[in-house]
Design an enzyme around this catalytic site. Sequence first.
Site, mmCIF file in Angstrom:
data_model
loop_
_atom_site.group_PDB
_atom_site.id
_atom_site.type_symbol
_atom_site.label_atom_id
_atom_site.label_comp_id
_atom_site.label_asym_id
_atom_site.label_seq_id
_atom_site.Cartn_x
_atom_site.Cartn_y
_atom_site.Cartn_z
ATOM 1 N N ASP A 13 0.842 -1.199 0.000
ATOM 2 C CA ASP A 13 0.000 0.000 0.000
ATOM 3 C C ASP A 13 0.883 1.258 0.000
ATOM 4 O O ASP A 13 0.805 2.056 0.925
ATOM 5 C CB ASP A 13 -0.959 -0.011 1.218
ATOM 6 N N ASP A 18 6.792 1.220 1.922
ATOM 7 C CA ASP A 18 6.485 0.195 0.909
ATOM 8 C C ASP A 18 7.309 0.456 -0.353
ATOM 9 O O ASP A 18 7.805 -0.484 -0.988
ATOM 10 C CB ASP A 18 5.006 0.231 0.513
ATOM 11 N N ASN A 43 -2.419 2.742 3.566
ATOM 12 C CA ASN A 43 -1.863 4.041 3.937
ATOM 13 C C ASN A 43 -2.640 5.186 3.296
ATOM 14 O O ASN A 43 -2.851 6.240 3.892
ATOM 15 C CB ASN A 43 -0.393 4.138 3.506
ATOM 16 N N THR A 129 2.898 -6.017 2.808
ATOM 17 C CA THR A 129 3.394 -4.897 3.617
ATOM 18 C C THR A 129 2.290 -3.863 3.834
ATOM 19 O O THR A 129 2.571 -2.699 4.109
ATOM 20 C CB THR A 129 4.631 -4.243 2.961
ATOM 21 N N PHE A 170 -0.737 -0.674 12.604
ATOM 22 C CA PHE A 170 -1.606 -0.189 11.520
ATOM 23 C C PHE A 170 -2.117 -1.290 10.585
ATOM 24 O O PHE A 170 -3.323 -1.393 10.332
ATOM 25 C CB PHE A 170 -0.867 0.888 10.699
ATOM 26 N N ASN A 171 -1.224 -2.101 10.018
ATOM 27 C CA ASN A 171 -1.661 -3.058 8.981
ATOM 28 C C ASN A 171 -2.687 -4.055 9.519
ATOM 29 O O ASN A 171 -3.607 -4.460 8.801
ATOM 30 C CB ASN A 171 -0.464 -3.823 8.398
ATOM 31 N N HIS A 244 9.765 0.344 8.286
ATOM 32 C CA HIS A 244 9.119 -0.952 8.510
ATOM 33 C C HIS A 244 9.249 -1.944 7.339
ATOM 34 O O HIS A 244 9.771 -3.049 7.483
ATOM 35 C CB HIS A 244 7.615 -0.750 8.751
ATOM 36 N N ASP A 245 8.651 -1.574 6.202
ATOM 37 C CA ASP A 245 8.362 -2.580 5.170
ATOM 38 C C ASP A 245 9.586 -3.203 4.495
ATOM 39 O O ASP A 245 9.545 -4.407 4.155
ATOM 40 C CB ASP A 245 7.417 -1.978 4.111
HETATM 41 C C1 BDR Z 1 2.957 -0.150 8.630
HETATM 42 O O1 BDR Z 1 1.879 0.754 8.384
HETATM 43 C C2 BDR Z 1 2.210 1.657 7.364
HETATM 44 O O2 BDR Z 1 2.165 2.946 7.860
HETATM 45 C C3 BDR Z 1 3.587 1.310 6.874
HETATM 46 O O3 BDR Z 1 3.629 1.330 5.450
HETATM 47 C C4 BDR Z 1 3.840 -0.070 7.413
HETATM 48 O O4 BDR Z 1 3.443 -1.062 6.496
HETATM 49 C C5 BDR Z 1 3.600 0.199 9.931
HETATM 50 O O5 BDR Z 1 2.683 0.105 10.981
HETATM 51 CA CA CA Z 2 2.870 -0.542 4.187
#
Ligand code: BDR
Ligand code: CA
Length: 313
Positions: A13, A18, A43, A129, A170-171, A244-245
């Site tokens: 996303d 990402d 996102n 991701t 979040f994800n 993160h990703d």
């Molecule tokens: C995740 O949420 C999104 O903001 C980032 O792309 C990552 O995949 C982190 O919590």
């Molecule tokens: Ca992401």
Amino acid sequence: MAQDRHRIILDCDPGQDDAIAILLALGSPDEIELLAITTVAGNVPLRLTELNARKILELAGRADIPVYKGCHRPLVEPLETAEYVHGETGLNGVDLPEPRMKLTEGHAVDAIIEIVMAAPAATITLCPTGPLTNIAMALLKEPELAARVKDIVLMGGAIGLGNVTPAAEFNIYVDPHAARVVFESGVPITMLGLDVTHQALVNRPRLEAIRALGTPVASAAAGLVDFFNRFDSDRYEVDGAPLHDPCVIAQLIDPTIFKGKPCHVAIETEGGSKGRTNVDWFPREQRVANATVINEMDADRFFALLTERLARL
Ligand code: BDR
Ligand code: CA
């Protein structure tokens, strides 16, 4: 080497981090064969995540890789996006041209099913991701998919605190019902949650090392990360945001950078801890592990790898 490459579908996303994950995959052709990018709402809304995936591929000169548009909202919950982190385009921090490459026809969920079912068993890795909507839908639509996929290496969840609520990352928070389908699918899962990605902090020297490469791709990557840094550096009072990703791709390229262990992970779908990944780290529940949960990484080695791979693009 080529026959040992990971054959992956990156379900994402974009999102600045990402985008860096896409670039890390493209910069690592000896280890990663990127078969397709499937996009999901997360996102930012779907019309932007699919557009952004195409922009990043064109930036890297890889318009040959198919991009599919997937689910525009979670299975049950209304979509919650994160422009407050990523900016209104999802790729704030860089101004990339409108892509000339087209979306590939067909739905991302069907593309995942078709690619996996056409390949020999246990040869395709799914790399989500973003929210897990497309992956869950594919598992629900094709009952043979779970037995056919090699594994799922995903960014999401947390052993400890969340980043959207105290409980949830979040994800997983955005589509907890999809996460439950995926974690209960029986597919081998590697989970890279906030515990580990918050060790991948893009501090100034790491950012400047990327910028110093001086190529168009590296300059764009530095711009994206620089923007992404602002929100999280302030929120967590740390020197640089968690990247993160790209940890998902790095874990495939060099798993020795990471440490973790098999655990049972249960997904909360309701109430105040909706989206929480309950990780039974010290096995108290006598339940069979359904994921390898990563909790440690060598961040210096990760950034050295990322910088070296961006330099190849
Ligand atoms: C995740 O949420 C999104 O903001 C980032 O792309 C990552 O995949 C982190 O919590
Ligand atoms: Ca992401």
